[in-house]
Design an enzyme around this catalytic site. Structure first.
Site, PDB file in Angstrom:
ATOM      1  N   HIS A 251     -75.609 -26.477  10.531  1.00  0.00           N
ATOM      2  CA  HIS A 251     -74.185 -26.376  10.071  1.00  0.00           C
ATOM      3  C   HIS A 251     -73.584 -25.043  10.601  1.00  0.00           C
ATOM      4  O   HIS A 251     -72.433 -24.792  10.215  1.00  0.00           O
ATOM      5  CB  HIS A 251     -73.812 -26.351   8.606  1.00  0.00           C
ATOM      6  CG  HIS A 251     -74.536 -25.062   7.861  1.00  0.00           C
ATOM      7  ND1 HIS A 251     -75.801 -25.124   7.295  1.00  0.00           N
ATOM      8  CD2 HIS A 251     -73.901 -24.018   7.643  1.00  0.00           C
ATOM      9  CE1 HIS A 251     -75.863 -24.075   6.635  1.00  0.00           C
ATOM     10  NE2 HIS A 251     -74.716 -23.423   6.771  1.00  0.00           N
ATOM     11  N   ASP A 306     -80.178 -30.700   8.509  1.00  0.00           N
ATOM     12  CA  ASP A 306     -79.534 -29.217   8.721  1.00  0.00           C
ATOM     13  C   ASP A 306     -80.680 -28.388   9.428  1.00  0.00           C
ATOM     14  O   ASP A 306     -81.085 -27.512   8.929  1.00  0.00           O
ATOM     15  CB  ASP A 306     -79.139 -28.533   7.399  1.00  0.00           C
ATOM     16  CG  ASP A 306     -78.399 -27.558   7.836  1.00  0.00           C
ATOM     17  OD1 ASP A 306     -77.810 -27.365   8.854  1.00  0.00           O
ATOM     18  OD2 ASP A 306     -77.874 -26.865   6.846  1.00  0.00           O
ATOM     19  N   SER A 403     -77.299 -18.185   5.895  1.00  0.00           N
ATOM     20  CA  SER A 403     -77.657 -19.653   6.339  1.00  0.00           C
ATOM     21  C   SER A 403     -78.361 -19.585   7.714  1.00  0.00           C
ATOM     22  O   SER A 403     -78.054 -18.661   8.400  1.00  0.00           O
ATOM     23  CB  SER A 403     -76.493 -20.222   6.405  1.00  0.00           C
ATOM     24  OG  SER A 403     -76.077 -20.788   5.080  1.00  0.00           O
TER      25      SER A 403
END
Length: 453
Positions: A251, A306, A403
């Site tokens: 992502h 992911d 992230s």
């Protein structure tokens, strides 16, 4: 005449007395030698009394037969006699791994539990990888009825068949500067409690959190990579896997038009010293489900798969401050690493849920959370490709900007990548945990991408 005869008899008797005395009595020296003894005999009263070990062997020195008369049992006699003669050889507890010690005269014997052997039960018979990882420093697999050890890339198997020896100074997973500091600097493991069910959120946050972390000193998080967008801003993290490969979250890739990578930095405010590394190609897992996508509304769930890998144009130069994390085998990650108490996450993300990103690299230790608790804590689907880590009450977590960064688990002195920081519901919210991509599910995919030319 009679008086004269009586007188003669008396004189004769008196003259013979010295000779009679010499025949009846021994000289004192000879008599003492003859009567000398070391132990008196038991009296008639003592002989008929019940046996008493204190009277027989403590007050006086006894024989083994006398001890046997007291115990009236051969095994008890042997046990007593072995200690009586030369002390208890088992007093120092010489048998390892709960082995049972039996004393002997001048020696002892250890009776070992199953899977142990040796004079002191010091040798473990590893017939299963589930017992102490087969005594392997890294990877273990079962071959026929025995275990076989192997090592991560850039390590050689030691001559003992168990240890792993680094081939170079910058072999993967080596944290040279932090080896003796990490235990003192990171927070203690905090046991997670049952999650608190909160009010339903509208959307999971795509970028999760390092809140209330500690500063990561130079060289203590050497596998940390930083992703920079076209504006020169930090937007995600990554994990160095090799000189030309960086692991990150899928992502992260669709958040920017271009991506550059920084390694070996702990203070990104010093733009004049940082060196941007160019990207050659980016591989995003084809099954990745972005949030609010068509697939999310049908049969798949946001942030599943992911994972992405960035291929560099030029190799990363390794040093004490730049070292790749080791890639585990799938079994080793599932059966050993993810059963440890906690892992380590790091990044430059927000230090508060609505705060600014950090210029200083932060690091925290986060406990693994069991899957059932993880699923109860979230308003969103936790797929088989995800796991939870963190605290349900302690305000420590990763946050936006972290992230794609590393979730690392140490085994001995070697650090392995076990997760990718993926998403969460806010930052360090009570009853909520960080959600990570489970790297163990993607080992074949990672190796396939890394093998591409």
């Amino acid at each position: 005449m009679a008086p004269q005869l009586l007188l003669c008899l008396i004189l004769t008797f008196l003259w013979s007395l010295p000779e009679a005395e010499s025949n009846v009595f021994l000289k004192s020296k000879v008599a003492n030698r003859f009567l000398q003894r070391t132990k008196r005999s038991n009296s008639l009263f003592e002989e008929i009394r019940p046996g008493n070990i204190e009277r027989e062997c403590i007050e006086e020195k006894c024989s083994k037969e006398e001890a046997r008369e007291v115990f009236e049992d051969n095994e008890k006699t042997e046990t007593f006699w072995n200690v009586y003669v030369d002390g208890d050889q088992c007093s120092s507890n010489p048998c390892h791994y709960r082995g049972t010690c039996k004393d002997g005269i001048g020696s002892y014997t250890c009776t070992c539990l199953p899977n142990y052997e040796g004079k002191n039960c010091e040798k473990v018979l590893f017939k299963s990888c589930r017992a102490f990882n087969g005594n392997c420093w890294h990877f273990c697999k079962r071959v026929q009825s025995e275990t076989q050890c192997s090592c991560a890339e850039s390590y050689l198997l030691g001559v003992d068949g168990h240890s792993c020896v680094a081939e170079g100074d910058f072999s993967c997973g080596r944290n040279i500067k932090a080896r003796n500091k990490r235990e003192a600097s990171l927070p203690d493991f905090v046991q997670s409690q049952k999650a608190t069910v909160l009010k339903k959120s509208d959307n999971p946050s795509p970028d999760i959190r390092i809140v209330n972390g500690m500063d990561c000193k130079l060289g203590e998080c050497p596998w940390q990579a930083v992703l920079i967008n076209e504006k020169g801003e930090v937007f995600c993290g990554g994990t160095i896997l090799s000189p030309i490969h960086v692991l990150t979250a899928a992502h992260c890739i669709n958040q920017t038009k271009s991506v550059s990578v920084i390694v070996g930095e702990i203070d990104i405010s010093r733009k004049e010293t940082r060196r941007l590394l160019s990207v050659d190609k980016i591989y995003v897992h084809k099954k990745f489900v972005p949030p609010n996508s068509y697939y999310q509304n049908i049969d798949r769930f946001a942030y599943d798969y992911d994972i992405a890998i960035i291929r560099m144009k030029t190799p990363i130069q390794f040093s004490e401050n730049v070292v790749p994390a080791c890639l585990p085998t799938a079994d080793f990650a599932k059966e050993v690493l993810m059963k440890q108490d906690s892992g380590i996450v790091s990044g430059f993300g927000r230090t508060q849920s609505i705060g600014y990103t950090s210029n200083i690299l932060k690091v925290i230790t986060v406990p693994y959370v069991d899957r059932h608790t993880c699923m109860l804590s979230s308003n969103f689907r936790i797929t088989q490709n995800m796991f939870c880590a963190g605290y349900d009450t302690l305000p420590q977590d990763a946050c936006q900007g972290d992230s794609g960064g590393p979730h690392i688990t140490a085994y001995g002195d070697t650090h392995f990548v076990t997760g990718i920081i993926s998403w969460g519901e806010g930052c360090a919210r009570k009853g909520k945990y960080g959600v990570y991509t489970k790297v163990s599910n993607f080992i074949p995919w990672i190796k396939k991408i890394m093998s591409l030319k």
